[in-house]
Design an enzyme around this catalytic site. Sequence first.
Site, PDB file in Angstrom:
ATOM      1  CB  THR A   1      -0.913  -0.013   1.243  1.00 25.69           C
ATOM      2  OG1 THR A   1      -1.732  -1.183   1.176  1.00 25.69           O
ATOM      3  CG2 THR A   1      -1.798   1.207   1.303  1.00 25.69           C
TER       4      THR A   1
ATOM      5  CB  ALA B   1       1.610  11.627  -1.994  1.00 27.66           C
TER       6      ALA B   1
ATOM      7  CG  HIS C   1      -3.602  13.314   6.282  1.00 31.38           C
ATOM      8  ND1 HIS C   1      -4.440  13.932   5.388  1.00 31.38           N
ATOM      9  CD2 HIS C   1      -3.466  12.031   5.830  1.00 31.38           C
ATOM     10  CE1 HIS C   1      -4.811  13.062   4.450  1.00 31.38           C
ATOM     11  NE2 HIS C   1      -4.227  11.911   4.691  1.00 31.38           N
TER      12      HIS C   1
ATOM     13  CE  LYS D   1      -8.237  10.808   5.605  1.00 30.65           C
ATOM     14  NZ  LYS D   1      -8.368  11.586   6.816  1.00 30.65           N
TER      15      LYS D   1
ATOM     16  CB  ILE E   1      -1.860   1.171   9.329  1.00 30.12           C
ATOM     17  CG1 ILE E   1      -1.315   0.320  10.482  1.00 30.12           C
ATOM     18  CG2 ILE E   1      -1.313   2.594   9.364  1.00 30.12           C
ATOM     19  CD1 ILE E   1      -1.593   0.820  11.863  1.00 30.12           C
TER      20      ILE E   1
ATOM     21  CB  SER F   1      -7.187   6.710   5.475  1.00 34.50           C
ATOM     22  OG  SER F   1      -8.242   5.839   5.368  1.00 34.50           O
TER      23      SER F   1
ATOM     24  CB  CYS G   1       9.752  13.010 -19.149  1.00 34.85           C
ATOM     25  SG  CYS G   1       9.257  12.315 -20.714  1.00 34.85           S
TER      26      CYS G   1
ATOM     27  CB  CYS H   1      14.561   6.907 -20.730  1.00 36.72           C
ATOM     28  SG  CYS H   1      13.173   6.942 -19.570  1.00 36.72           S
TER      29      CYS H   1
HETATM   30  C1  LIG Z   1      -5.701   5.207  -2.067  1.00 36.93           C
HETATM   31  C2  LIG Z   1      -4.961   5.468  -0.784  1.00 36.93           C
HETATM   32  C3  LIG Z   1      -4.680   6.775  -0.410  1.00 36.93           C
HETATM   33  C4  LIG Z   1      -3.987   7.020   0.772  1.00 36.93           C
HETATM   34  N1  LIG Z   1      -3.615   8.302   1.049  1.00 36.93           N
HETATM   35  C5  LIG Z   1      -2.857   8.533   2.142  1.00 36.93           C
HETATM   36  C6  LIG Z   1      -2.383   9.842   2.399  1.00 36.93           C
HETATM   37  O1  LIG Z   1      -2.604  10.755   1.616  1.00 36.93           O
HETATM   38  N2  LIG Z   1      -1.678  10.059   3.537  1.00 36.93           N
HETATM   39  C7  LIG Z   1      -1.410   9.065   4.420  1.00 36.93           C
HETATM   40  O2  LIG Z   1      -0.817   9.348   5.458  1.00 36.93           O
HETATM   41  N3  LIG Z   1      -1.801   7.792   4.171  1.00 36.93           N
HETATM   42  C8  LIG Z   1      -2.502   7.503   3.057  1.00 36.93           C
HETATM   43  N4  LIG Z   1      -2.907   6.241   2.787  1.00 36.93           N
HETATM   44  C9  LIG Z   1      -2.614   5.187   3.748  1.00 36.93           C
HETATM   45  C10 LIG Z   1      -1.192   4.665   3.679  1.00 36.93           C
HETATM   46  O3  LIG Z   1      -0.765   4.510   2.349  1.00 36.93           O
HETATM   47  C11 LIG Z   1      -1.146   3.329   4.427  1.00 36.93           C
HETATM   48  O4  LIG Z   1      -1.706   3.503   5.707  1.00 36.93           O
HETATM   49  C12 LIG Z   1       0.270   2.815   4.575  1.00 36.93           C
HETATM   50  O5  LIG Z   1       0.935   2.762   3.347  1.00 36.93           O
HETATM   51  C13 LIG Z   1       0.238   1.437   5.216  1.00 36.93           C
HETATM   52  O6  LIG Z   1       1.563   1.011   5.358  1.00 36.93           O
HETATM   53  P1  LIG Z   1       1.886  -0.442   5.876  1.00 36.93           P
HETATM   54  O7  LIG Z   1       3.353  -0.487   6.054  1.00 36.93           O
HETATM   55  O8  LIG Z   1       1.003  -0.759   7.040  1.00 36.93           O
HETATM   56  O9  LIG Z   1       1.383  -1.413   4.718  1.00 36.93           O
HETATM   57  P2  LIG Z   1       2.122  -1.844   3.347  1.00 36.93           P
HETATM   58  O10 LIG Z   1       2.740  -0.715   2.646  1.00 36.93           O
HETATM   59  O11 LIG Z   1       1.125  -2.647   2.572  1.00 36.93           O
HETATM   60  O12 LIG Z   1       3.293  -2.780   3.857  1.00 36.93           O
HETATM   61  C14 LIG Z   1       3.073  -4.074   4.342  1.00 36.93           C
HETATM   62  C15 LIG Z   1       4.198  -4.930   3.800  1.00 36.93           C
HETATM   63  O13 LIG Z   1       4.123  -6.207   4.402  1.00 36.93           O
HETATM   64  C16 LIG Z   1       4.560  -7.150   3.448  1.00 36.93           C
HETATM   65  N5  LIG Z   1       4.049  -8.465   3.863  1.00 36.93           N
HETATM   66  C17 LIG Z   1       2.760  -8.855   3.902  1.00 36.93           C
HETATM   67  N6  LIG Z   1       2.684 -10.124   4.330  1.00 36.93           N
HETATM   68  C18 LIG Z   1       3.946 -10.535   4.582  1.00 36.93           C
HETATM   69  C19 LIG Z   1       4.506 -11.763   5.039  1.00 36.93           C
HETATM   70  N7  LIG Z   1       3.736 -12.825   5.326  1.00 36.93           N
HETATM   71  N8  LIG Z   1       5.862 -11.849   5.147  1.00 36.93           N
HETATM   72  C20 LIG Z   1       6.654 -10.774   4.853  1.00 36.93           C
HETATM   73  N9  LIG Z   1       6.162  -9.586   4.396  1.00 36.93           N
HETATM   74  C21 LIG Z   1       4.828  -9.479   4.284  1.00 36.93           C
HETATM   75  C22 LIG Z   1       3.953  -6.650   2.156  1.00 36.93           C
HETATM   76  O14 LIG Z   1       4.644  -7.172   1.030  1.00 36.93           O
HETATM   77  C23 LIG Z   1       4.108  -5.146   2.302  1.00 36.93           C
HETATM   78  O15 LIG Z   1       5.280  -4.648   1.694  1.00 36.93           O
HETATM   79  C24 LIG Z   1      -3.612   5.946   1.614  1.00 36.93           C
HETATM   80  C25 LIG Z   1      -3.895   4.638   1.230  1.00 36.93           C
HETATM   81  C26 LIG Z   1      -4.542   4.401   0.030  1.00 36.93           C
HETATM   82  C27 LIG Z   1      -4.779   2.984  -0.396  1.00 36.93           C
END
Ligand SMILES: Cc1cc2nc3c(=O)[nH]c(=O)nc-3n(C[C@H](O)[C@H](O)[C@H](O)COP(=O)(O)OP(=O)(O)OC[C@H]3O[C@@H](n4cnc5c(N)ncnc54)[C@H](O)[C@@H]3O)c2cc1C
Length: 471
Positions: free
Chosen positions: A53, A59, A62, A262, A347, A349, A414, A454
Amino acid sequence: MTVTSSGPLPEETYDVAVIGAGVVGAAIARELARHRGLRIALVEAAEDVGEGTSKANTAILHTGFDAAPGSLDARLTADGSRRLARYAAEVGIPVERVGALLVAWDAEQLARLPELAGKAERNGYHDTRLLDADELHALEPRLGPGALGALEVPGESIICPWTTTLAYATHAVLAGTDLHLNCPVNGIRQDGDRHELSCARGRLSARYLVNAAGLSADTVDAMLGHHDFTVTPRRGQLIVFDTFAGDLVRHILLPVPTALGKGVLVAPTVYGNVLLGPTAEDLPDKRATESTAGGLAALTGKGRRILPALLDEEVTAVYAGLRAATGQDDYRIRAHPEQRAVTAGGIRSTGLTASMGIAAHVTGLLAEVGLDLGAAGELPPLRMPPLGRTAARPCRQSGLVAADPEYGTVVCHCELVSRGEIRDALAAPVPPRSPAGLRRRTRAGAGRCQGAWCGAALRDLLERSPVREGV
Ligand SMILES: Cc1cc2nc3c(=O)[nH]c(=O)nc-3n(C[C@H](O)[C@H](O)[C@H](O)COP(=O)(O)OP(=O)(O)OC[C@H]3O[C@@H](n4cnc5c(N)ncnc54)[C@H](O)[C@@H]3O)c2cc1C
């Protein structure tokens, strides 16, 4: 400094294993790495950090003005926002404090603005201001007709999400954390005072465990015998408009939020593009990151009302991310003392913004369940590549080019990315392993031609890099 992506895993027992190298897991690893006596493993299923995610969001850094007052989300978003703004300035993560305008398009929405200002106050955010229609149109002259007023939130910022995750992971690795990529955890067994993780690349042993597996946090929790929540992916599709659209909008233009979330925003990016999105679609499939005709049509319909001229501009890219919704409007962060484990799940938004707040909170919970953190020290100095529109690209800096002509050899026209920047990315502590990873680190291939010009040269540089040979 150890990053592995193939071969057997070390036989040592780590003090802590963090599962998942998204923005949350990487932030936790970085926070733990400040305690130099700890041996830490950051374990990631994908071939790169931030592949879940964390690579596909809106991006926005907040302020937390609109969070549910009193929730963990509200507390950690506000705390994380302050920490990340400081950290970004220190290590060079692109951030711009452009401010947000919550635009009211009808009388009902206009009537809700004072209530939202009150909510911001309850969240400790005191800088909001009510604008009438004239003030609003003076701030955003290209806004569509019919807007009646707005709530201004000057602290809302735009940020580079890719550099954020990469900076955390790089800092953790520089401070001695082992990052194991291509390493999905498939099972967890308790063996006395240790966790035995069975990974695709073998076994890994750790005394303490952090589950930061994003969309799979429920699956990893189940490996520990916990069934507290289920993750239902909520897809958000987005459209990226070309940098020629950059002058159309100055602020993050938000709708007045509803019970469904939102809503759809229009916002500048730190690279000069304009974003339109996201949708909010609950889905059964945790891999459903495709864009759909229906989703994009819904977005363009909303975008046409907010900023009509935007729809005349070229689209550079579309993408979608999946929020880790759990049926509760708050994070699912919980310690399991009997197992010396902490889950950072749900976790949804705000995880990018809250990441450093979550990391500090999770580190505190690990100490509560028995981890002896020892003293915290300074992390090594770190400076990330300047990718934002406010920084001069290396190829435009004559002194830099004179000292190192590779910075004057432009590969991606670009985005004006030079061979020197690509060389640096390939030699970095956490190097890219794919064209997409290289794009996130340098912007090469992210411009209006999307790598049509590229792409072959980039792929060649990547294939010939020592990292690629070692994969
Ligand atoms: C459309 C959208 C808009 C958003 N806009 C915002 C914003 O503007 N501002 C903001 O603050 N937040 C925003 N968010 C929220 C934010 O992007 C997420 O809360 C955040 O990226 C979550 O991070 P994470 O590390 O919990 O999850 P992830 O980035 O999904 O990381 C989890 C990782 O765990 C790994 N994993 C899973 N299972 C296993 C396993 N069994 N073994 C080893 N590795 C594993 C996965 O490969 C992944 O890399 C948005 C989300 C979305 C979808």
